[in-house]
Design a protein around this motif. Structure first.
Motif: not given
Length: 103
Positions: A69-92
């Protein structure tokens, strides 16, 4: 166009994406909660770890879940002063996900 991430070819998924979410926090308490929430969702929904990278002062974990139905790639990026989460969703497919790391 998906955001660029060093060492990752996000263009592979470009035509197959249905959504991109990006969450960034510089607040220490929010960072801890964000990391814990992501790790707990990855475990609960049985995401698999695709890759772990350490570059300079940042740590990147890439998880994926391929579903009919729906696939996802999640990137958890931890830097010294911030945290970023990127979620790519779609049909792959798993093949698409594997191409992310080929440069």
């Amino acid at each position: 166009t998906p955001p660029s991430v060093p060492g990752i070819d996000t263009k592979t998924l470009a035509g197959k994406l249905t959504g991109i979410q990006i969450i960034t926090s510089e607040n220490e308490t929010a960072q801890k909660k964000l990391k814990n929430d992501v790790k707990s969702i990855m475990t609960k929904d049985k995401y698999e770890l695709l890759m772990q990278m350490n570059e300079d002062d940042s740590k990147v974990n890439i998880y994926y879940l391929v579903d009919s139905q729906q696939s996802a790639v999640v990137m958890l990026i931890e830097d010294s002063d911030e945290v970023t989460v990127m979620v790519f969703s779609g049909k792959f497919t798993l093949e698409d996900v594997m191409k992310l790391t080929e440069e």
